[in-house]
Motif scaffolding. Structure first.
Motif, PDB file in Angstrom:
ATOM      1  N   GLN A 195      -4.859   1.606   7.566  1.00 28.89           N
ATOM      2  CA  GLN A 195      -5.845   1.596   8.647  1.00 28.89           C
ATOM      3  C   GLN A 195      -5.415   2.509   9.784  1.00 28.89           C
ATOM      4  OE1 GLN A 195      -6.586  -2.328  10.155  1.00 28.89           O
ATOM      5  NE2 GLN A 195      -8.308  -1.701  11.433  1.00 28.89           N
ATOM      6  N   LYS A 196      -4.123   2.509  10.068  1.00 27.93           N
ATOM      7  CA  LYS A 196      -3.578   3.359  11.128  1.00 27.93           C
ATOM      8  C   LYS A 196      -3.831   4.841  10.833  1.00 27.93           C
ATOM      9  CE  LYS A 196       0.858   4.721  13.158  1.00 27.93           C
ATOM     10  NZ  LYS A 196       2.334   4.499  13.131  1.00 27.93           N
ATOM     11  N   HIS A 197      -3.793   5.202   9.557  1.00 30.03           N
ATOM     12  CA  HIS A 197      -3.982   6.605   9.159  1.00 30.03           C
ATOM     13  C   HIS A 197      -5.402   6.885   8.681  1.00 30.03           C
ATOM     14  CE1 HIS A 197       0.226   8.060   9.360  1.00 30.03           C
ATOM     15  NE2 HIS A 197       0.560   6.819   9.023  1.00 30.03           N
ATOM     16  N   ASN A 198      -6.307   5.938   8.900  1.00 32.60           N
ATOM     17  CA  ASN A 198      -7.707   6.095   8.487  1.00 32.60           C
ATOM     18  C   ASN A 198      -7.831   6.358   6.983  1.00 32.60           C
ATOM     19  OD1 ASN A 198      -8.784   5.813  11.142  1.00 32.60           O
ATOM     20  ND2 ASN A 198      -8.214   7.944  11.567  1.00 32.60           N
ATOM     21  N   VAL A 199      -7.016   5.632   6.217  1.00 33.30           N
ATOM     22  CA  VAL A 199      -7.035   5.742   4.761  1.00 33.30           C
ATOM     23  C   VAL A 199      -7.752   4.534   4.190  1.00 33.30           C
ATOM     24  CG1 VAL A 199      -5.624   5.749   2.675  1.00 33.30           C
ATOM     25  CG2 VAL A 199      -4.944   7.133   4.641  1.00 33.30           C
ATOM     26  N   ASN A 200      -8.677   4.797   3.277  1.00 30.33           N
ATOM     27  CA  ASN A 200      -9.470   3.734   2.676  1.00 30.33           C
ATOM     28  C   ASN A 200      -8.914   3.392   1.296  1.00 30.33           C
ATOM     29  OD1 ASN A 200     -11.440   1.919   1.935  1.00 30.33           O
ATOM     30  ND2 ASN A 200     -13.020   3.470   1.594  1.00 30.33           N
ATOM     31  N   ILE A 201      -8.325   2.183   1.165  1.00 32.52           N
ATOM     32  CA  ILE A 201      -7.805   1.722  -0.120  1.00 32.52           C
ATOM     33  C   ILE A 201      -8.963   1.136  -0.929  1.00 32.52           C
ATOM     34  CG2 ILE A 201      -6.237   0.118  -1.267  1.00 32.52           C
ATOM     35  CD1 ILE A 201      -4.386   0.315   1.127  1.00 32.52           C
ATOM     36  N   THR A 202      -9.226   1.718  -2.087  1.00 37.73           N
ATOM     37  CA  THR A 202     -10.376   1.310  -2.896  1.00 37.73           C
ATOM     38  C   THR A 202     -10.041   0.224  -3.918  1.00 37.73           C
ATOM     39  OG1 THR A 202      -9.926   3.128  -4.435  1.00 37.73           O
ATOM     40  CG2 THR A 202     -11.464   3.571  -2.630  1.00 37.73           C
ATOM     41  N   SER A 203      -8.801   0.139  -4.357  1.00 41.46           N
ATOM     42  CA  SER A 203      -8.388  -0.910  -5.298  1.00 41.46           C
ATOM     43  C   SER A 203      -6.893  -1.150  -5.130  1.00 41.46           C
ATOM     44  CB  SER A 203      -8.709  -0.512  -6.744  1.00 41.46           C
ATOM     45  OG  SER A 203      -8.013   0.663  -7.107  1.00 41.46           O
ATOM     46  N   TYR A 204      -6.497  -2.399  -5.340  1.00 46.69           N
ATOM     47  CA  TYR A 204      -5.088  -2.758  -5.109  1.00 46.69           C
ATOM     48  C   TYR A 204      -4.669  -3.812  -6.134  1.00 46.69           C
ATOM     49  CZ  TYR A 204      -0.873  -4.292  -2.618  1.00 46.69           C
ATOM     50  OH  TYR A 204       0.421  -4.603  -2.267  1.00 46.69           O
ATOM     51  N   TYR A 205      -3.512  -3.610  -6.771  1.00 50.66           N
ATOM     52  CA  TYR A 205      -2.997  -4.552  -7.768  1.00 50.66           C
ATOM     53  C   TYR A 205      -1.485  -4.745  -7.580  1.00 50.66           C
ATOM     54  CZ  TYR A 205      -7.352  -3.297 -10.149  1.00 50.66           C
ATOM     55  OH  TYR A 205      -8.670  -3.067 -10.455  1.00 50.66           O
ATOM     56  N   GLU A 206      -1.052  -5.932  -7.892  1.00 48.45           N
ATOM     57  CA  GLU A 206       0.378  -6.218  -7.967  1.00 48.45           C
ATOM     58  C   GLU A 206       0.641  -6.895  -9.312  1.00 48.45           C
ATOM     59  OE1 GLU A 206       2.266  -8.168  -4.739  1.00 48.45           O
ATOM     60  OE2 GLU A 206       1.357  -6.876  -3.201  1.00 48.45           O
ATOM     61  N   VAL A 207       1.615  -6.372 -10.039  1.00 49.47           N
ATOM     62  CA  VAL A 207       1.919  -6.867 -11.380  1.00 49.47           C
ATOM     63  C   VAL A 207       3.415  -7.163 -11.474  1.00 49.47           C
ATOM     64  CG1 VAL A 207       1.874  -6.353 -13.842  1.00 49.47           C
ATOM     65  CG2 VAL A 207       0.064  -5.488 -12.361  1.00 49.47           C
ATOM     66  N   PRO A 208       3.780  -8.393 -11.882  1.00 46.67           N
ATOM     67  CA  PRO A 208       5.204  -8.713 -12.034  1.00 46.67           C
ATOM     68  C   PRO A 208       5.727  -8.287 -13.404  1.00 46.67           C
ATOM     69  CG  PRO A 208       3.902 -10.664 -12.447  1.00 46.67           C
ATOM     70  CD  PRO A 208       2.925  -9.573 -12.087  1.00 46.67           C
ATOM     71  N   SER A 209       7.034  -8.114 -13.490  1.00 44.40           N
ATOM     72  CA  SER A 209       7.687  -7.837 -14.769  1.00 44.40           C
ATOM     73  C   SER A 209       9.026  -8.557 -14.791  1.00 44.40           C
ATOM     74  CB  SER A 209       7.908  -6.334 -14.968  1.00 44.40           C
ATOM     75  OG  SER A 209       8.942  -5.867 -14.112  1.00 44.40           O
ATOM     76  N   ILE A 210       9.571  -8.743 -15.985  1.00 43.29           N
ATOM     77  CA  ILE A 210      10.883  -9.368 -16.126  1.00 43.29           C
ATOM     78  C   ILE A 210      11.825  -8.414 -16.853  1.00 43.29           C
ATOM     79  CG2 ILE A 210      10.109 -11.767 -16.061  1.00 43.29           C
ATOM     80  CD1 ILE A 210      10.109 -11.780 -19.100  1.00 43.29           C
TER      81      ILE A 210
END
Length: 697
Positions: free
Chosen positions: A343-358
């Motif tokens: 938001q500070k850099h006026n960047v628009n995030i269109t999709s976001y994911y977090e995936v765990p691994s072992i």
């Protein structure tokens, strides 16, 4: 009048030959020493990984430059001694002893060698600085490209000077040991006719060019892959078959002249072809030298486009703009903080994911290279850690619908790896829980492509949800990693955001993860148990570390930054390899130009005789053009085609196929071949203009 006075008088009459030799020696030394000064500077050496393929390529190119300049200087020296025959013949006819001439000649050569070397070495530093600055102005200017003098490079320059002087002295000794005065006086008129050759000569030469490349490159690859044997270094001598083939092909084109059915065409070109045939040996030698130098220049010029195009193609086809991963034990930046920074850099995030691994201990195969060349493979039950994703998490992030049964796994690969016939994806067949130390058999179920998860030095797999839950149970937090992947709007305009996010990730990373991309916890444990030092840890984890992008295991992959890193990394290669190409093309231009002028000087009397017999200027110009076109066209076509073919074999041999990115690189290299042809055409026009002035047409 003393011998020195007589020699001085003769020298003044042929001073142009001395200037030419001095110029060629200085130019060779400046080219080699200035390149060495740049190559061995700390800026270049820090960017090129020690022992890596990049460093090996740079050394190979450096070797080509040295050989090219050595050939160039040897050629210039041969011309110098050729036109010095008359001086020596006059002195011998006046009763001078060979010992007297030898003494004066060696004093003269010593002075030329010392002065030329001193001037060349002195100019090498300002020349390297000027080339560095021109490169920054016209190609790329980044803060990492700081000019620093590589003082060890001057040592290489001095060694090159010594070798050049020794070679000139050897040529001078051979020159002075000739005894026949008549031969010396008529040396410049001597014909070097190549004996008649058969029609199969050219076909065999063409075949040898290809066979030499296949034997030199393909056989070692096949031997390692299918015979588990590494060919000895002496096997590289098979590349000489290609050199022999080039010599045979060029000789065939120059010498072979059959009447055929079109007698009019045969007799129409009989004079220029005969002129070339009478000087066949010297012409073929010069054309082979030009072919070799063109091959060396294009080898240097082809390397960077092929690599850059492949890397940029991968970036362009990466489905994720931003990705990074970290150990769950780290206090790393969170989702809400990333959104605030965007938001500070006026960047628009269109999709976001977090995936765990072992991370689980896996078995593997270790290659052992024996002294006798034999390669043995040892199966190791516990070779190191690999990362595993559950099928549901992988499907969520990749938008794919994979189905993995319990007791099976899929290997995650890039689309390029899918086309490879050499890659092995099924070595894994046993997983060990690092807590319980219980091992379980697991079966290979195929591959799945997803580029963001594939990173050098790591192997990642997809297993069923049931297996994932079973292995994740009771695992310590150090064995969990979190992968963050998101896309943004207009990613190419988000450099400031990407840079700040990268710096924040580095800032929050602890010393525990300041490790190389080849670091493995289990490998470290085994090394310490054996009392050995483990070398893949303790890197400089700082935003000011210019090499962090190629060293750090957890370095983020942001497309907009990766492009800059590629340019940063390849800029050094581009500078070094372009410079090598300049060295080789400079030598090519001077050798081709000099050879062209030699044709005019040696055959000036013949051209005058043709005029007296009624030949007009148009016919004489045609005789010249027929010879010049062969001198310029044949080496250019043979040299450029051969090296392009070699690169094609290399690209195809690396994977058994050619990726779209590699196709793009090959197209760029083809354009470079066209530019080379245009360059040779300009030298041809310049040579033709000079020849017409000499023979006054």
């Amino acid at each position: 009048m003393t011998m020195n006075n007589i020699y001085s008088k003769l020298r003044s009459k042929n001073i142009k030959n001395y200037y030419m030799l001095i110029f060629c020696i200085i130019l060779s030394i400046v080219l080699v020493a200035s390149y060495a000064v740049m190559f061995f500077s700390s800026t270049v050496q820090e960017i090129l990984p020690i022992g890596g393929d990049s460093m090996k390529q740079a050394y190979l190119i450096f070797g080509i430059a040295i050989v090219g300049c050595a050939l160039f200087t040897t050629y210039a020296s041969s011309i110098f001694f050729k036109y010095k025959n008359r001086e020596t013949g006059i002195l011998l006819s006046l009763g001078a002893k060979k010992s007297q001439i030898k003494k004066v000649l060696f004093i003269e050569l010593s002075l030329i060698g010392f002065v030329s070397s001193l001037i060349g070495l002195t100019l090498s530093i300002p020349v390297s600085f000027g080339i560095w600055k021109l490169f920054q102005i016209f190609i790329i200017d980044i803060k990492e490209m700081v000019y620093k003098i590589g003082w060890p490079g001057l040592i290489y320059g001095i060694i090159f000077c010594i070798l050049i002087i020794i070679s000139i002295f050897i040529m001078g000794l051979k020159f002075i040991n000739r005894t026949n005065i008549i031969d010396i006086l008529n040396e410049h008129r001597k014909c070097e006719i190549v004996k008649d050759i058969k029609s199969w000569y050219g076909v065999v030469g063409s075949i040898l060019i290809i066979v030499g490349m296949l034997l030199g490159y393909a056989i070692p690859q096949i031997s390692i892959r299918y015979l588990n044997f590494r060919m000895p270094a002496i096997w590289n001598i098979t590349f000489l078959l290609s050199a022999i083939g080039m010599y045979m092909l060029i000789t065939y084109i120059i010498v072979y002249n059959k009447k055929g059915k079109n007698l009019k065409k045969y007799y129409k070109n009989i004079i220029p072809k005969s002129m070339m045939k009478f000087m066949g040996k010297q012409t073929v030698k010069n054309m082979c030298t030009i072919s070799f130098l063109i091959s060396g220049a294009l080898f240097a010029a082809f390397y960077t486009p092929l690599n850059v195009s492949n890397l940029f193609y991968s970036l362009d086809n990466n489905p994720v703009d931003y990705s990074f991963h970290y150990k769950e034990s780290e206090n790393q930046i969170k989702k809400n903080e990333i959104y605030l920074l965007a938001q500070k850099h006026n960047v628009n995030i269109t999709s976001y994911y977090e995936v765990p691994s072992i991370s689980l201990i896996v078995n593997g195969i270790n290659a052992n290279f024996m002294d006798n060349g034999k390669i043995t493979y040892t199966h190791i039950d516990k070779i190191g850690y690999s990362e595993f994703f559950s099928e549901s998490d992988f499907n969520k992030i990749s938008k794919q619908n994979v189905d993995v049964k319990p007791g099976e796994y899929l290997t995650i690969i890039t689309p390029e790896s899918l086309e490879s016939i050499h890659e092995r994806f099924n070595d894994l067949n046993k997983i060990t829980n690092p807590v319980t130390n219980v091992s379980q058999k697991i079966n290979y179920a195929g591959t799945i492509t997803f580029q963001p998860f594939v990173k050098q030095g790591t192997t990642k797999y997809v297993i069923s949800d049931e297996d994932y839950k079973k292995y994740a149970k009771n695992l310590p937090i150090e064995n969990f990693e979190n992968f963050v992947l998101f896309n943004v709007k207009n990613p190419d305009k988000t450099y400031a955001f990407a840079n700040d996010l990268k710096n924040e990730i580095i800032k929050r990373s602890s010393k525990a993860v300041a490790v190389s991309k080849f670091y493995d916890d289990y490998e470290k444990k085994l090394a310490l148990e054996k009392g050995e030092k483990y070398y893949y840890e303790s890197i400089n984890l700082s935003s000011d570390n210019n090499l962090l992008f190629q060293d750090w295991k957890y370095y983020p992959s942001f497309n907009v930054l990766d492009r800059q890193d590629i340019i940063k990394n390849m800029s050094v290669f581009l500078m070094l390899f372009i410079y090598i190409a300049i060295i080789c093309f400079t030598a090519v231009a001077i050798i081709a130009y000099t050879r062209s002028i030699t044709i005019a000087i040696n055959n000036k009397t013949l051209f005058n005789d043709l005029k007296n017999l009624g030949a007009n200027n148009k016919y004489i110009e045609k005789c010249i053009k027929v010879q010049l076109k062969k001198i310029f066209t044949i080496p250019t076509v043979v040299g450029s085609t051969s090296i392009y073919l070699l690169f094609f074999f290399i690209v195809y041999g690396n994977s058994g196929s050619i990726s779209p990115g590699e196709y793009a690189g090959l197209r760029i290299n083809f354009l470079i071949m066209i530019v080379t042809g245009f360059f040779m055409y300009l030298v041809y026009r310049l040579s033709l203009r000079k020849i017409k002035k000499i023979i006054q047409i």
